[in-house]
Structures are given as C-alpha cells and as structure tokens.
Design a protein around this motif. Structure first.
Motif, mmCIF file in Angstrom:
data_model
loop_
_atom_site.group_PDB
_atom_site.id
_atom_site.type_symbol
_atom_site.label_atom_id
_atom_site.label_comp_id
_atom_site.label_asym_id
_atom_site.label_seq_id
_atom_site.Cartn_x
_atom_site.Cartn_y
_atom_site.Cartn_z
ATOM 1 N N ALA A 32 -0.933 -41.562 74.556
ATOM 2 C CA ALA A 32 -1.950 -42.277 75.333
ATOM 3 C C ALA A 32 -3.227 -41.456 75.428
ATOM 4 O O ALA A 32 -4.341 -41.992 75.314
ATOM 5 N N THR A 33 -3.082 -40.145 75.618
ATOM 6 C CA THR A 33 -4.239 -39.257 75.688
ATOM 7 C C THR A 33 -5.002 -39.259 74.363
ATOM 8 O O THR A 33 -6.234 -39.329 74.334
ATOM 9 N N ALA A 34 -4.256 -39.215 73.259
ATOM 10 C CA ALA A 34 -4.884 -39.216 71.940
ATOM 11 C C ALA A 34 -5.640 -40.510 71.680
ATOM 12 O O ALA A 34 -6.624 -40.537 70.931
ATOM 13 N N GLU A 35 -5.208 -41.577 72.325
ATOM 14 C CA GLU A 35 -5.854 -42.887 72.159
ATOM 15 C C GLU A 35 -6.976 -43.108 73.174
ATOM 16 O O GLU A 35 -7.583 -44.181 73.218
ATOM 17 N N GLY A 36 -7.209 -42.097 74.024
ATOM 18 C CA GLY A 36 -8.299 -42.176 74.985
ATOM 19 C C GLY A 36 -8.039 -43.030 76.199
ATOM 20 O O GLY A 36 -8.966 -43.529 76.833
ATOM 21 N N ARG A 37 -6.762 -43.219 76.572
ATOM 22 C CA ARG A 37 -6.432 -44.041 77.753
ATOM 23 C C ARG A 37 -5.272 -43.420 78.513
ATOM 24 O O ARG A 37 -4.262 -44.055 78.778
ATOM 25 N N GLU A 38 -5.438 -42.177 78.882
ATOM 26 C CA GLU A 38 -4.367 -41.379 79.477
ATOM 27 C C GLU A 38 -3.913 -41.936 80.834
ATOM 28 O O GLU A 38 -2.744 -42.039 81.115
#
Length: 260
Positions: free
Chosen positions: A94-100
């Motif tokens: 999720a962090t890597a996708e920018g929506r942590e």
C-alpha cells in the motif's frame, strides 16, 4: 497481563468448543482472557485469492479491536501467520502504491503481540505441563503455516508429551501438506483430496485413534474425508486435548464421535 482470544472465523462458526477450550485452559493456568466481540476475519481468504485491497480494512479492524491488549492468542497457526507474515506485506504494498493510510502503524501494533496458542503457552507462560489428562492414542499433524511460516517446531509435541494418560505416536511424513490450503481445496479438489487421503493413510499406520492438529481448517478437511471413508479415526484440536482433565474430561460432542 491483558490477554485476548482471537477465535477465528472457522472456530467461531463451526468449532466453538475449541475457543471454549482455549479459555478453559488459560484460565486454569491463571490467565484472565477477554473476548472482544468486535473481532472479525483476519482477511486470509480474501488475501489468498487476490483481493488485497479488500483485505486492508480488516488489518485496521484487527489492530483496533485488539489495541488494548498485551497478547492476542489464537488456536490457529494459519490465522496467526496471516497477521504476522502478511499484514506487513500488505502495508508495504500500500505504501509503494502511495495509499498507506495507517496500515504500517496497524501492522506494527498487531504483529508483535499475536501468538499461536502453543507459542503463548511455551514462550510466554513458560509451561509445557498444563495439567491435562487424555487417555487416548494420538498422532499429531503439523499444519503448513505452523510448521513453515511460524516455525512452531516441537512446541506442540512438548505440550502433548506432558499430557497424562496419553499415548503419542509419531506421524510418518508429518511435514507433508494435508491438501486443504483454503481456496486450494476448492480450485484443485482432486489434488487436495489425494493429499488428504495420503495424510489419513499415514495416520492410520500409527495405530492412533485420534488425529490431532492445531488448525481446525486442516482438521475439517481431514474429518470430511475420514467420514466419507468410514475410517476409525477421529480429529481433535490440540486445545481440546490440553483443556481436558480427569475431573473435566474431553467430551467429543459431534465432531469426533464417541471415544472409548
């Protein structure tokens, strides 16, 4: 020490006696156990079938429901492994996708205090002799998540060896999967069934009348095959064996049939 029971979906719906056994066992050992009613699924079925985004709210829910506890104890290596192994991965993706959205904090709060039952007994309480009595011949099947992901090692065996009255038999090819694997059994029924039959065949060679495990999902799969084969073998969760005493012996109810 604030301890909560995470009973899991399978136990809550199908095997509530296992959850009761955990409470009975821990209370006998002097542990006060709470049962937060807001708990729900850990998200394993969704995650394993590719619905990662739909699993994320369950990570938050788990962390929130158990936020006030020092330890979360579950009678399922599968669900404990979901929390400990996959929650951090879900947060990282999720962090890597920018929506942590706080997933890292939720995972960091939940992971260190989640324990499979035998881990909690041996590592936290420091006991292997829990005062159990179970006068039957038993063989133990280590489920894949407990064996490979959690690394439970000999903890279940040490607990079983200390049970009074028990005859413990080693299961051949114990490290082989029983074939359940959650949705694997649905997507690959023929392979799953063949693997389950192999496990039952190995169990029968031990002469045991009880096939014990620490995951009711595996035992559910094996029990279904045993019932259809009319095999003289019963499945019992480890917690129910450890909760049994001379004064309050295990009663098999509907799952295991009558033991003599």
């Amino acid at each position: 020490m604030r301890v909560a029971l995470f009973v899991t979906c399978v136990n809550d719906v199908l095997y509530p006696d296992t959850g009761r056994a955990v409470v009975t066992l821990l209370e006998r050992l002097g542990v006060d156990v709470d049962f937060p009613t807001g708990q729900s699924c850990c998200g394993q079925p969704q995650y394993n079938t590719g619905y990662r985004h739909q699993t994320e709210p369950l990570v938050h829910r788990y962390a929130t429901v158990f936020t006030d506890y020092d330890y979360i104890v579950t009678p399922s290596g599968s669900c404990a492994a979901m929390v400990r192994d996959n929650y951090p991965k879900i947060a990282q993706r999720a962090t890597a996708e920018g929506r942590e959205s706080g997933l890292s904090r939720a995972a960091a709060a939940a992971v260190p205090k989640t324990y499979e039952l035998t881990e909690f007994l041996v590592d936290v309480l420091g006991v292997t002799d829990v005062g159990a009595y179970f006068p039957h011949t038993v063989t133990y099947h280590p489920s894949c998540h407990g064996l490979r992901t959690l690394g439970l090692g000999d903890r279940p065996h040490r607990l079983l060896q200390a049970v009074r009255g028990i005859t413990l038999r080693e299961l051949p090819a114990a490290d082989e999967c029983c074939g359940f694997g959650g949705t694997f059994a649905i997507k690959n029924p023929d392979v799953s069934t063949a693997m389950g039959h192999d496990k039952i065949t190995h169990a029968l060679t031990t002469g045991a009348d009880i096939l014990c495990g620490a995951d009711n999902s595996c035992l559910m799969h094996l029990h279904g095959l045993i019932t259809r084969q009319h095999t003289p073998l019963h499945t019992v969760h480890l917690a129910e064996i450890l909760a049994s005493t001379k004064e309050h012996p295990y009663t098999p109810a509907t799952k295991a049939g009558n033991l003599r």
